[in-house]
Every structure is written in structure tokens, then in C-alpha cells.
Design an enzyme around this catalytic site. Sequence first.
Site, mmCIF file in Angstrom:
data_model
loop_
_atom_site.group_PDB
_atom_site.id
_atom_site.type_symbol
_atom_site.label_atom_id
_atom_site.label_comp_id
_atom_site.label_asym_id
_atom_site.label_seq_id
_atom_site.Cartn_x
_atom_site.Cartn_y
_atom_site.Cartn_z
ATOM 1 N N ILE A 14 15.751 10.104 36.515
ATOM 2 C CA ILE A 14 14.763 9.519 35.597
ATOM 3 C C ILE A 14 15.500 8.879 34.437
ATOM 4 C CG2 ILE A 14 12.802 9.946 34.077
ATOM 5 C CD1 ILE A 14 11.836 12.048 35.885
ATOM 6 N N HIS A 15 15.564 7.560 34.443
ATOM 7 C CA HIS A 15 16.304 6.840 33.432
ATOM 8 C C HIS A 15 15.419 6.401 32.285
ATOM 9 C CE1 HIS A 15 20.304 5.765 35.488
ATOM 10 N NE2 HIS A 15 20.126 7.040 35.289
ATOM 11 N N ALA A 16 16.064 5.790 31.290
ATOM 12 C CA ALA A 16 15.363 5.454 30.050
ATOM 13 C C ALA A 16 14.095 4.625 30.288
ATOM 14 C CB ALA A 16 16.303 4.718 29.109
#
Lengths: 91, 573
Positions: A14-16
Amino acid sequence: MQQKKFRVTDEDGIHARPATALVNTANKFKSEVFAEALGKKVTMKSILGVLSFGLEPGDEITFIAEGEDEAQVIPALEEVFVKEGLGEVYE
Amino acid sequence: MSKVQGIAAAAGIAVAKAFRMEEVHLTVEKRTVEQPEAELAKLDQALGKSRIEVQLLKERTLQQMGEKKAEIFESHLLILQDPELIGPVRDKISSERVNADFALKEVADMFISMFENNKSAYLRERAADMRDVTKRVLAHIQGVKITDLSAIQEEVVLVAIDLTPSETAQLDRNYVKGFATNIGGRTSHSAIMARSLEIPAVVGTKNILDEVKDGDLLILDGLEGVVLINPNAETVAAYREKQQRYEEQKVEWAKLKDKPTVSADGHHVELAANIGTPNDVTGVLDNGGEAVGLYRTEFLYMGRDKLPSEKDQFNAYRTVLEKMEGKPVVVRTLDIGGDKELSYLKLPKEMNPFLGYRAVRLCLDQQDIFRTQLRALLRASVYGNLRIMFPMIATLDEFRQSKAILLEEKEKLKQEDIPVSDEIQLGIMVEIPSTAVLADQFAKEVDFFSIGTNDLIQYTMAADRMNERVSYLYQPYNPAIIRLVKIVIDAAHKEGRWVGMCGEMAGDSTAIPILLGLGLDEFSMSATSILPARTQISKLSQADMQKLAEQALQKSTAEEVVQLVEQFAGTQQ
């Protein structure tokens, strides 16, 4: 209280960007919204909290909503989660 | 009025007030406060101001560079209102009675070290975002001004020690009319970016930042490489006129936009452009480019915190190929190392980075990086006219290995039923003297050459092109260079291959007559140089230029070559 479990499949975890979308979604509701993963629980209204999980493909995450509009929270998060390609509902 | 001489890096003239860009260092000290309420108010104000700034940044980036580039600011906005950050800071101020900046720094540092110590490389890099946001808020609490390039809202000439590629990319050319730097040369990245953004620039002035105060009136002449500080009204008027003449000339050039490039005696050559990102394609087409002669894929890898995925790269390559609508696109595979570093690859510092572990040397060693890029390219190949070239090839074996890896990936894709073009031309950059000398052997195996003069000159003259003290040795017109170029062109033509040039020399009006005479097939340059070059070539006879080139090859110094071309240009007028 409403809750639902998901599994992360995105190779990036889960990235920015998707985390931003999730937090923005949680912020739309009056309910308290939490995420639980890897034995930790954080508010879904904190991007630092969500990022600090450092979730990787295969990890599970549970969204929890408590409050007057709790019924709408989980479906909204689910939509973002799936649309962003983060992962799938964990059965 | 005073005058600072530098290197003309991007053409055009700007007249505007100076805006100095300085690196700010903030120090935070712990203090006990009598009234925590006042500190809480300071915190809220600083957060509010920061939110407004970031919101503005987000909107501007969205408008100018698209949704993707703006996303980062969306996360910054969320951090600025994050309860896990602000809650603890407020608690600290109230319960420990400390100053707001100290409380913020304590809490922010905790997050920063949490990110830094994470096992995920991606999260480790998020520490930079946290630092960026924290610095903005701290500066507001302390009342210190920090430079925010994309927040500049009036016409200025930017003055700085140097600009990184990502800083240059933030510039809004509606406001930043030009920039001048202390360091850098014509081929440094800020200069290259300035030309692709069409912002006039003067670099390598050594001391402009010391000479200029904020608000000084500056004339920046990117044609001559001169900056005038606080000029008188007369001088301003003269430059306004020069500026207008330049603009008119640009209109003149525009008439040749959709014409092919043909010499006075009917010889056709191809004028192509060098690009760094898919956004640059618009500039190529606006300037009448017949091809992309060099797509520098490094920018895909820069200004981010980890390697770009196959999907990211595929999207970029496909966009460029589609936008060029079947015109050739020469993509150079990853050329990092040297002056272009990637923090996330954690490459060790080298004594001689230009002679070290870079480009294809790195790719053949770290093949996973190389293979990802090649797969993305192969998948994109069906969307246009793709040509692939490998940089920094020194030996035939390097080319053969690179080609073998490409063919392996192609075969794998075919096994997966993913369509791949069978028409992809495969070439190499000629930028190492050994390859130029051995061009006849290479020509038997490659489809084309592209001569990278910036590096070829530095390696032939053994002079670092970033080192101003030896900049006199950067001699494109040295007969040694011209002879090497001739060797390459002759060797290629003997095998029926074509030769391009993608260094700065290809767009240089002094070099063009000689290159045309030597038989160069493709000239790849900054998009803004294409129309002037087309105008110039249309007035030259290729047969005459062959004779001129013959003479140039017999000269003994660069000065003599320049004289020869100038004399010839004189007889033309």
C-alpha cells in the site's frame, strides 16, 4: 460496528497514492474508522498510520467502522481498495 | 550596472527581477514556555499556511504536469492534517510546556526514523516526504522564508548555485523567465532541461549568486551567455528590441515546421529531437521534428524512490510512440552512473564516475533492472516505430550480450502471447573512442549508430565536461573529433547502415555544414534547435559541404576549423 478483511495483492504493497485515496475516503465519514494489520491498530484517518504498517503482498488488513454512518464506510473503502488494484476481499 | 559572463545554455532573452534561491538550514532549540496556548496557536497558524501553500502547489502541478506529478502533494496535505502527527505535538506542547517547533520536530523525527528503519525500501524513502513537510511547517513557526520554486507568482529571473533536474522540472515558465547559475555547463542537466522547457538560461557564471540581491533588475541573455545586473533604461530598451527580433526570427523558422529537411542541392537528412519525458513530445512536434533521435530514459528513474515498474515504463514508452504517430523513436536504454545518480540503487561513490560503473556496464551486471526495461520497450514496440540503442558500448561483446538479453526477453514475451514488433532496429551509441575506431566491425552487427558527441569529446580529449577549469578542452571542432565522426559514418555507410548524432554538436550551426558534408543521416538535437538547423541546411549544398569537410579534416586545430567554416559562411552571404 462493521468490519471486513482484505488481502493485499499489489506488488507495491500500500503506497502513498492509494493510501491517500483510502484516508481521503475514511475522512468523508463521521464514524471512527480503523485499520488492523500485523497486530497493530491505527486510525484510517491518518496517512502516517496507514503507511507505517508497511504492508506487503499477501498481508491481510481489516477495516473497522464505528459510528452513525458506519454502514457506508466499508463499502466505500472496498471500492477504493479494489479500484486501486491494492488487493481483494479476504474470504 | 555590472555584468556577469557565463555559458549560454538556453536561447532567448529575459528581463525581470532577480529571485535568489538559497539553501536554508533550520535550527530548533528546546525552550520552556509560559503560555502553551500561544505555541498551540503558532502551530495551527503554521499548519494552516503550509496547507494553503501545498494546496497551491498541488493545483499548479496538476495544471502543468498532470495528475501523477500532483499526487505527492495530496499526501503532503494529508500529513499536514494527520491526527497521529498533530495530536502528539499538541499534547507535548501542553503537557511539557515546550515551544511548538521543538515539539513538532520531536514527533516528526520519530516518524522519520520509523520510516528510515523500515525494511521496505519504499517506506525508507518516505522519510524524505516527512522531512519536506516538516521543514515547511518549521519554517513557518520560526518565520523563516524557504524557497518554493513552484510557488513563484511574479515574473523573475531565478539565480541559484545550481538547479537539480527535478527543481528545473518544477519551474513555471509563465513566471520564471530565465535562470542563471554559478555552476554547470552547456551539457549539464539543468541546461538541457532549460532548453526543453524553452526557458533562457546562463550557467557556469561562478559567482552570480554573490553578485545579485533579491529584486535587482536583471537582463539575462541566453544567446550570449551574459547577465546584466541593474542595467540602465537605455540598455533595457536595447535588449527589449533584441528580444523582439529573436521572437520574430522564431516566427520565421516556424514556416519550415512541416517541411522536410533538404539541402539546396536536394540531399535529404532527418532532423530529430532529444527528449527526456513523454511531455517533451509536444515540443518535438511543435518544432517540426521528424523523429525522436534520443529518448533519455533516465528521467523515468530519477526523482523517485525506487525503480520504475515495467508497467510505469511501458506506459511512458507507449505514450511517446503513439504521440509520434509512426515517426521513428530511438530509445536509449538506462544511462545512469557518471553525473546521474540514483539514491535508491546505493551505488558506491567512485573516483572517476565517468569512467566507472555506468550505463550498459551497470545494466549487464544488474540484469533485473535491464530486463525490466527491455520487456517494457518490447511490449510498447507495437504502438509505433521503435528503435533501441545501448549507451556506453566499448566492446562488441557488450553489444552482443545486450542483444542476446533483448532477444531472450522477446522470446519470453512471445511465449506469453504478448505481441512484439519484429521491425525494431537495434543500434548503439558511439561515445567511446574504441567503438568509433572499430566502427567497421560494429557496423556488421548493428542496424545504426548514434554518435554521442558530449561523451565522445570528453573521452577523446580526456577532459571532464563538468570541470570548468578544463572546459577549453571541450572542442567539438577539433579535427580529431571530426576524423572520428568520419570514420564512423564511412564504416556505417559501407555496410548500408545509417548514422545519427545526438550530442549537442548535431544542433550547432558551426558543426552542421561539416556534418552534412561528412554524410551524417540524422541530426538529433534540442527541439528548439530544429527549425534554425532546417533553415541553415536548406541554404547549403551538400556537394559543397563535402569539399568543406575534406578541408576541415586536413586542419590541425579547432580554431582553424572554425575559421574555415566562418570564412565559408562569409562567402555565402
